[in-house]
Write an enzyme that holds these catalytic residues in place. Structure first.
Site, PDB file in Angstrom:
ATOM      1  N   PHE A 390     -21.042 -23.850  46.534  1.00  0.00           N
ATOM      2  CA  PHE A 390     -20.240 -22.879  45.792  1.00  0.00           C
ATOM      3  C   PHE A 390     -20.905 -22.598  44.445  1.00  0.00           C
ATOM      4  O   PHE A 390     -21.218 -23.510  43.688  1.00  0.00           O
ATOM      5  CB  PHE A 390     -18.830 -23.419  45.558  1.00  0.00           C
ATOM      6  N   GLU A 391     -21.076 -21.319  44.142  1.00  0.00           N
ATOM      7  CA  GLU A 391     -21.642 -20.908  42.867  1.00  0.00           C
ATOM      8  C   GLU A 391     -20.725 -19.863  42.250  1.00  0.00           C
ATOM      9  O   GLU A 391     -19.587 -19.662  42.690  1.00  0.00           O
ATOM     10  CB  GLU A 391     -23.065 -20.376  43.066  1.00  0.00           C
TER      11      GLU A 391
END
Length: 605
Positions: A390-391
């Site tokens: 996740f970014e």
């Protein structure tokens, strides 16, 4: 990703503290007939008995010593200045002399709680034993004072010996040590930590924790987390209470057994190579078929499973379309190649997220859709587990979410719940890995939930609740040591990309642990070495932060052998550190397999 400003400790702050300390030094007064020695174990001949050192920073050494056979060694780290202290019973309206012999840079000696003017004295540099001395008078109602030593942030260890406090003795009627603590209980237990708590004891100024009969920590509160434990192991704990008059007897014991560690890592090689395979898209590195991935790669993360919308939680995965990847294999050949890799002992995971795959599990419906859709991908392709990448703003913290051990932000809570559901569904062999960016993890050392942008960035350290909650199920954490701004390390210095220094400092934080946002009551416990890999770009084309094979090997030497560390001094050596992760397999192929060939050469294939 946005640029980040760095913050450094101002030299003026140090100078101000130094000037304040120097103004308080004074010559000692001659001892009076009624004067007695009040400091207990001032020569450290019985270890750290009667002394409490912050953040477990103190120990006793046989060399150098000023006299006798032992002396104090205390090491500042990060936001801790290695303060070692004891509380002493004194008389009101009385004159006292405090002295000590010291070695090191920026060593302070002082007394607090005097009831008049608290005092301290210091030396900027003592290459050999140097005596520090100061005097103070107690207030009209003062019956105890705290004497202490401390160093300075980011400096080397200091040494102290023969600490003395002379003056009129305290009231003999107040010479009893505190009572034995009651109510000792073990709380949360992980594969490497045990939370302990006990009842407060009247008159106690500190508590000692004993593990299997040996003292392991000294604290001032009534709870603590014991770290660095082996998985699947039983430990017995006791506590004692301390004050200026001594230490109580040990409490009743409590036994806790650490969990098994899990994480699907049992059949991985001791040192593993992890890489991302561009399976759903093409870029300048070209498409690489699953069957063409060399045997060097132990974990292959399929990049990427992406959501149908940001908040849906519905994850889909498709092979790269032939119009974009002319040499893409068929679905049947892709699945067959996965089975062949697994038959050879490799793990193949679906990686969720990436730069463009923003996922926000802001509702329980999104959480449930995530579990269902990810399970469908794992089952369809016969995969070994899941990688969380996740970014962007997939994860953030709400205002008031300040304790990483007990998060309240929905996107964080729902992700943890989803991962626990997947782990429960697939069991012990489920492989779970994570690839956060440095400011999602290590920047939590400085900030948590309010970043260096005036409180506008709520992502600093946001992965810490997820890692903490899943540490027993976590196979590997390979933080991206790239695309990063400068990060403050445990040496209280900022570290930047471009050499071995950056991954050394970043891994040291994961393997040593650190207080979150500088709060010593909220410490992120160290991960097991087998849960940690260094994440780096495979080539200069792959992203910022690339370092060549020579620098990669320096980082491995430092962390696994204790050599080639340069100016950074790690807090340990971890031969069992799992290995390396890279973005990406495709970019490594583009660079003639430089990254993987170096890994094979370093670890002997």
């Amino acid at each position: 990703m946005p640029r980040r400003r760095t913050r450094s400790r101002l030299l003026a702050s140090l100078c101000a503290a130094v000037l304040l300390g120097s103004g308080l030094a004074a010559a000692g007064h001659p001892a009076q007939a009624a004067d007695v020695e009040l400091a207990r174990n001032g020569g450290f001949e019985t270890g750290l008995d009667s002394w409490t050192c912050t953040a477990d920073s103190g120990s006793t050494v046989a060399s150098p010593v000023h006299s006798g056979t032992s002396a104090l060694k205390a090491t500042p780290a990060g936001n801790d200045n290695a303060k070692c202290s004891q509380t002493v019973t004194v008389k009101p309206d009385s004159q006292y002399t405090l002295s000590s012999w010291v070695q090191g840079s920026y060593v302070y000696l002082g007394a607090s709680g005097t009831g008049t003017t608290d005092v301290s004295t210091w030396t900027p540099s003592a290459s050999s034993w140097q005596q520090l001395s100061t005097t103070f008078k107690t207030g009209s109602n003062t019956t105890s004072v705290t004497i202490y030593h401390h160093g300075w942030y980011g400096t080397a260890a200091y040494y102290a010996d023969d600490i003395s406090l002379t003056g009129p003795g305290g009231d003999p009627g107040e010479s009893q040590p505190p009572a034995v603590p009651g109510g000792l209980t073990a709380g949360t237990v992980t594969s490497s930590t045990v939370d302990l708590s006990w009842d407060q004891v009247s008159g106690a100024t500190g508590y000692n924790i004993y593990q299997n009969g040996a003292k392991v920590r000294a604290v001032t509160g009534t709870s603590a987390t014991v770290t660095g434990l082996a998985s699947a192991t039983s430990y017995t704990f006791q506590v004692t209470a301390t004050n200026a008059n001594g230490e109580s007897a040990k409490s009743e014991s409590v036994t806790a057994t650490t969990t098994g560690g899990g994480g699907g890592s049992g059949d991985l090689p001791t040192h593993a190579l992890v890489g991302y395979l561009h399976a759903s898209f093409a870029n300048g590195s070209g498409y690489t078929r699953m069957a063409d991935v060399p045997a060097s790669w132990d974990i292959i993360n399929l990049a990427f499973g992406e959501p149908t919308s940001v908040s849906s939680g519905d994850i889909r995965f498709k092979l790269c379309p032939q119009s974009e990847c002319p040499n893409v294999e068929s679905e049947a050949d892709f699945k067959a190649a996965i089975k062949a890799k697994q038959a050879a002992g490799k793990k193949v995971l679906i990686s969720i997220g990436g730069q463009n795959g923003q996922v926000q599990l802001s509702s329980t419906a999104a959480r449930d859709a995530f579990v269902s859709s990810v399970s469908k991908i794992i089952d369809e392709y016969g995969l070994d587990g899941l990688d969380i990448d996740f970014e962007g703003h997939s994860l953030s913290l709400n205002t008031g979410d300040t304790d990483f051990r007990n998060p309240t932000t929905p996107v964080v809570v729902n992700l943890i719940s989803a991962l626990k559901s997947l782990k429960a569904k697939y069991g012990e062999k489920f492989v779970l890995t994570m690839a956060p960016e440095t400011f999602f993890v290590q920047l939590g050392y400085q900030y948590y939930g309010s970043g260096p942008h005036g409180g506008q960035d709520s992502r600093c350290g946001v992965y810490l609740p997820v890692i903490h909650a899943m540490r027993d199920a976590l196979t590997l954490l390979h933080v991206q040591n790239y695309n990063s701004g400068p990060i403050l390390g445990l040496d209280n210095q900022h570290h930047t990309m471009g050499s071995a220094d950056f991954p050394i400092a970043m891994q040291d934080m994961l393997l040593t642990g650190f207080p979150v946002a500088g709060d010593q009551s909220k410490v992120f416990a160290p991960l097991r070495p087998d849960q940690v890999a260094i994440g780096l770009p495979a080539s200069q084309n792959a992203g910022n932060g690339h370092i060549g094979p020579a620098e990669v090997n320096k980082a491995l030497d430092c962390l696994t052998k204790g050599t080639n560390c340069g100016s950074y001094q790690t807090h340990g050596t971890w031969p069992a550190m799992r290995g390396l992760m890279t973005w990406s397999i495709n970019w490594d192929r583009y660079s003639n397999w430089e990254f993987s060939k170096n890994f094979d050469s370093y670890f002997g294939g």
